[in-house]
Scaffold this motif. Structure first.
Motif, PDB file in Angstrom:
ATOM      1  N   VAL A  41       0.935  -1.169   0.253  1.00 22.76           N
ATOM      2  CA  VAL A  41      -0.016  -0.270  -0.119  1.00 22.76           C
ATOM      3  C   VAL A  41       0.930   1.120   0.029  1.00 22.76           C
ATOM      4  O   VAL A  41       1.819   1.436   0.779  1.00 22.76           O
ATOM      5  CB  VAL A  41      -0.753   0.190   1.424  1.00 22.76           C
ATOM      6  N   VAL A  42       0.571   2.093  -0.939  1.00 30.33           N
ATOM      7  CA  VAL A  42       1.259   3.407  -1.105  1.00 30.33           C
ATOM      8  C   VAL A  42       0.612   4.692  -1.131  1.00 30.33           C
ATOM      9  O   VAL A  42      -0.363   4.866  -2.074  1.00 30.33           O
ATOM     10  CB  VAL A  42       2.271   3.154  -2.486  1.00 30.33           C
ATOM     11  N   GLY A  43       1.055   5.658  -0.341  1.00 30.98           N
ATOM     12  CA  GLY A  43       0.375   7.115  -0.398  1.00 30.98           C
ATOM     13  C   GLY A  43       1.234   8.183  -0.496  1.00 30.98           C
ATOM     14  O   GLY A  43       2.299   8.061   0.399  1.00 30.98           O
ATOM     15  N   LEU A  44       1.054   9.121  -1.452  1.00 27.50           N
ATOM     16  CA  LEU A  44       2.085   9.946  -1.590  1.00 27.50           C
ATOM     17  C   LEU A  44       1.810  11.127  -0.861  1.00 27.50           C
ATOM     18  O   LEU A  44       0.439  11.709  -0.860  1.00 27.50           O
ATOM     19  CB  LEU A  44       2.376  10.271  -3.055  1.00 27.50           C
ATOM     20  N   GLU A  45       2.672  12.135  -0.389  1.00 29.31           N
ATOM     21  CA  GLU A  45       2.532  13.361  -0.062  1.00 29.31           C
ATOM     22  C   GLU A  45       3.441  14.335  -1.020  1.00 29.31           C
ATOM     23  O   GLU A  45       4.877  13.865  -1.176  1.00 29.31           O
ATOM     24  CB  GLU A  45       2.928  13.506   1.331  1.00 29.31           C
ATOM     25  N   LYS A 161      -6.771  13.923  -0.594  1.00 31.19           N
ATOM     26  CA  LYS A 161      -7.466  13.851   0.776  1.00 31.19           C
ATOM     27  C   LYS A 161      -7.591  15.673   0.998  1.00 31.19           C
ATOM     28  O   LYS A 161      -8.596  16.130   1.043  1.00 31.19           O
ATOM     29  CB  LYS A 161      -6.338  13.370   2.045  1.00 31.19           C
ATOM     30  N   VAL A 196      -1.855  15.992  -0.285  1.00 33.08           N
ATOM     31  CA  VAL A 196      -1.921  14.692   0.411  1.00 33.08           C
ATOM     32  C   VAL A 196      -2.824  13.764  -0.387  1.00 33.08           C
ATOM     33  O   VAL A 196      -3.951  13.865  -0.319  1.00 33.08           O
ATOM     34  CB  VAL A 196      -2.521  14.657   1.718  1.00 33.08           C
ATOM     35  N   PRO A 199      -3.986   6.582   0.526  1.00 33.75           N
ATOM     36  CA  PRO A 199      -2.990   5.291   0.083  1.00 33.75           C
ATOM     37  C   PRO A 199      -3.718   4.203  -1.059  1.00 33.75           C
ATOM     38  O   PRO A 199      -4.033   3.320  -0.575  1.00 33.75           O
ATOM     39  CB  PRO A 199      -2.981   4.551   1.280  1.00 33.75           C
ATOM     40  N   ASN A 238       4.611   7.180   1.409  1.00 32.15           N
ATOM     41  CA  ASN A 238       4.384   6.317   2.712  1.00 32.15           C
ATOM     42  C   ASN A 238       4.140   4.973   2.125  1.00 32.15           C
ATOM     43  O   ASN A 238       3.293   4.651   1.056  1.00 32.15           O
ATOM     44  CB  ASN A 238       2.984   6.706   3.250  1.00 32.15           C
ATOM     45  N   VAL A 239       4.885   3.861   2.666  1.00 30.11           N
ATOM     46  CA  VAL A 239       4.525   2.539   2.191  1.00 30.11           C
ATOM     47  C   VAL A 239       4.489   1.669   3.109  1.00 30.11           C
ATOM     48  O   VAL A 239       4.873   1.805   4.540  1.00 30.11           O
ATOM     49  CB  VAL A 239       5.985   2.189   1.741  1.00 30.11           C
ATOM     50  N   LEU A 248      -4.427  -2.657   7.110  1.00 33.21           N
ATOM     51  CA  LEU A 248      -3.273  -2.329   6.615  1.00 33.21           C
ATOM     52  C   LEU A 248      -2.028  -2.230   7.320  1.00 33.21           C
ATOM     53  O   LEU A 248      -2.199  -2.351   8.819  1.00 33.21           O
ATOM     54  CB  LEU A 248      -3.476  -0.502   6.435  1.00 33.21           C
ATOM     55  N   ARG A 251       3.384   1.531   8.629  1.00 31.20           N
ATOM     56  CA  ARG A 251       3.972   2.470   7.488  1.00 31.20           C
ATOM     57  C   ARG A 251       5.204   2.983   7.777  1.00 31.20           C
ATOM     58  O   ARG A 251       5.339   3.492   8.749  1.00 31.20           O
ATOM     59  CB  ARG A 251       2.928   3.263   6.864  1.00 31.20           C
ATOM     60  N   LYS A 307       5.369  10.053  18.816  1.00 29.69           N
ATOM     61  CA  LYS A 307       4.613  11.102  17.986  1.00 29.69           C
ATOM     62  C   LYS A 307       5.046  12.375  18.328  1.00 29.69           C
ATOM     63  O   LYS A 307       4.868  12.661  19.671  1.00 29.69           O
ATOM     64  CB  LYS A 307       3.082  10.611  18.112  1.00 29.69           C
TER      65      LYS A 307
END
Ligand code: ADP
Ligand code: MG
Length: 529
Positions: A41-45, A161, A196, A199, A238-239, A248, A251, A307
């Motif tokens: 699962v990959v999500g980019l910023e 997003k 943003v 994913p 993000n992976v 999920l 990541r 965090k």
């Protein structure tokens, strides 16, 4: 377990840097059957620097490569008592981009302070949009096609997003000699849009394809130069991986990847690293990593497990940002007119592609290359506009094949291509009137690179590069070659048909590539009967 162990040594002993990351990626992917046992699962910023003359909240300039600390206003240096003034151009660029990506524009958005302590952030906080960004809920459609990996392009999309405006930070320079860290504030306060993405992606090729399409759109809109090498377009990936049907996974985030190719390689590497760890019974930790282009590996930068508390709070020195969503409202003075910006949207790359395919019947593979490269598209359009009776298909083929080949061979950045559309058009005319052939066309491009003031007609005339089309002359050339290679000719007649290529090469060579090869081949066949 077993599988992981047999691949680990393979990774460790693989000669670094020499192995193309992509080949490496597909090989391991095959071995692990990632698609079956694991779901990546990959999500980019994306941080895209808005093309604007001045910074987001100050009048300081934005040009790349200015002398260190020369483009810094009092506000950028966080001198007490200075106040931010929002740059209207940046808001318009943000809205234009959001509209092109089918986002919902927030009529009112807010600015927030995001606090962290670092030397290149003089105020101790970054002004960004956290609670209510400029726009939300967009979508980016693109095609994934990497020759050698995919047989044909397939469509894909990633939801967006949010799109927010924010300031860039300064830059730390670490001087090895004096063991000191120095700060350049030229970049502090540069206008950024952060996009943003959800994913929605599955591998490095998809991530790279998304980045390419986003760049093509931003370039078309003129809202970002997309020069990754100047830091004007930065990608965080993000992976995570999980077993099919399971939630999920944890990541990791790969920060500031510096090129499209690196996006694909970094994501693929990270997927494999995580799969190998999990297969080995280890856990993936939530951390920030960086991509090392020398070793083709991601390396840990700092862990995110604790965090960080950014102490977000409203920016008190900026009022809520209000834009106009309704064109009929009166009293628009000094407000951003969203319907007007929507009307001004140019044709987007996918529309251009569809038009090229439909209007000129150019194969989609060629169109993909042309539209993704603004210089190629500009040449294509100009050359065709100047003389609409030129063949669009020939122009497209020459651009993607001969022209690009010569440019790549000479390592020419297409942004600074010295060959003009006029010169290209003249070369096309020489080809179409059969005054030169395709082989010589490449020589003409080479010659133009060395001598940009010249013209194709002049080059061809001066060097006598005209195509030999005369039947008699070609026959003589062929006869001579057959006489000189009587032995080979005999063998050919006895059935060794492969020898034909040898004759062809001999013709190319003996005519300095000038022969009309189609005709020459016909003549040759006749003579050999
Ligand atoms: P945060 O609030 O921690 O920054 P977000 O939900 O804003 O997290 O997501 C940040 C980025 O991480 C987005 O680009 C999103 O697509 C991506 N992302 C979120 N969860 C995952 C996951 N499990 N695997 C890969 N990418 C993810
Ligand atoms: Mg986030």
């Amino acid at each position: 377990m077993e599988l992981a162990k047999c691949i680990y040594p393979f990774i460790k002993t693989s000669p670094e840097k020499t192995r193309p990351a992509r080949l490496f990626a597909t090989k391991v992917q095959e071995l692990l059957k990632i698609g079956e046992n694991w779901k990546p699962v990959v999500g980019l910023e994306v941080h895209a620097q808005i093309s604007a003359k001045s910074k987001l909240f100050s009048g300081a300039g934005t040009s790349f490569g200015s002398p260190i600390n020369s483009a810094v206003s009092f506000f950028d240096a966080a001198i007490p008592g200075t106040l931010p003034v929002l740059n209207k151009r940046c808001v318009e660029a943000g809205i234009t981009t959001a509209l092109a990506l089918s986002c919902k524009i927030n009529e009112v958005s807010h600015f927030d302070r995001k606090h962290y302590f670092y030397a290149d952030l003089p105020a101790g906080y970054q002004i960004t949009q956290q609670r209510k960004p400029l726009a939300v809920d967009g979508i980016l459609h693109f095609n994934v096609f990497t020759p050698g990996i995919h047989k044909q392009p397939y469509p894909k999309h990633s939801k967006i997003k949010q799109l927010q405006l924010e300031q860039d930070s300064g830059r730390s320079l670490h001087d090895e000699e004096t063991k000191r860290s120095l700060i350049d504030l030229n970049r502090a306060g540069l206008p950024l849009m952060e996009l943003v993405f959800e994913p929605d992606l599955e591998d490095g090729e998809e991530a790279a394809a998304l980045v390419k399409e986003l760049c093509a759109i931003l370039l078309r809109l003129g809202t970002c130069s997309c020069k990754m090498e100047e830091g004007a377009f930065r990608v965080d990936a993000n992976v995570s991986v999980n077993r099919p049907g399971e939630p999920l996974g944890v990541r990791t985030e790969i920060k500031n990847i510096g090129s499209v190719r690196a996006v694909a390689a970094a994501v693929n590497f990270e997927i494999e690293r995580q799969v190998l760890m999990l297969e080995d019974g280890l856990e993936v930790v939530n951390e920030t990593r960086s991509w090392n282009t020398d070793t083709n590996k991601t390396v840990s930068m700092r862990d995110k497990e604790v965090k960080q508390d950014y102490r977000f709070m409203p920016e008190p020195n900026l009022p809520p940002l209000r834009v106009h969503l309704d064109s009929n409202l009166e009293n628009k003075y000094n407000l951003i007119d969203v319907p007007f910006l929507k009307e001004q949207l140019p044709e987007l790359p996918e529309e251009s592609r569809r038009n090229l395919v439909e209007k000129y019947a150019i194969p989609r593979e060629l169109v993909l290359v042309i539209v993704n490269e603004p210089t190629l598209l500009e040449i294509f359009s100009k050359v065709l506009n100047d003389r609409p009776n030129r063949s669009a298909l020939v122009i497209a083929k020459v651009l993607v094949n001969s022209f690009l080949e010569v440019m790549n061979k000479n390592k020419i950045n297409l942004d600074n291509c010295p060959i003009t559309p006029e010169q290209f058009g003249e070369a096309i005319d020489l080809l179409e009137t059969r005054k030169i052939n395709l082989l010589v066309l490449k020589l003409v491009f080479e010659e133009l690179l060395a001598n940009p003031q010249s013209s194709p007609e002049k080059i061809v005339a001066e060097r006598n590069w005209y195509q030999i089309v005369d039947e008699e002359e070609l026959t003589k050339i062929c006869q001579k070659i057959l006489e000189e290679n009587a032995d080979a000719a005999r063998k050919y007649k006895l059935g060794k048909k492969q020898i034909f290529n040898f004759f062809k090469k001999a013709i190319v060579k003996s005519t300095d590539q000038r022969a009309d090869m189609k005709k020459a081949v016909e003549i040759l066949k006749k003579l050999l009967q």
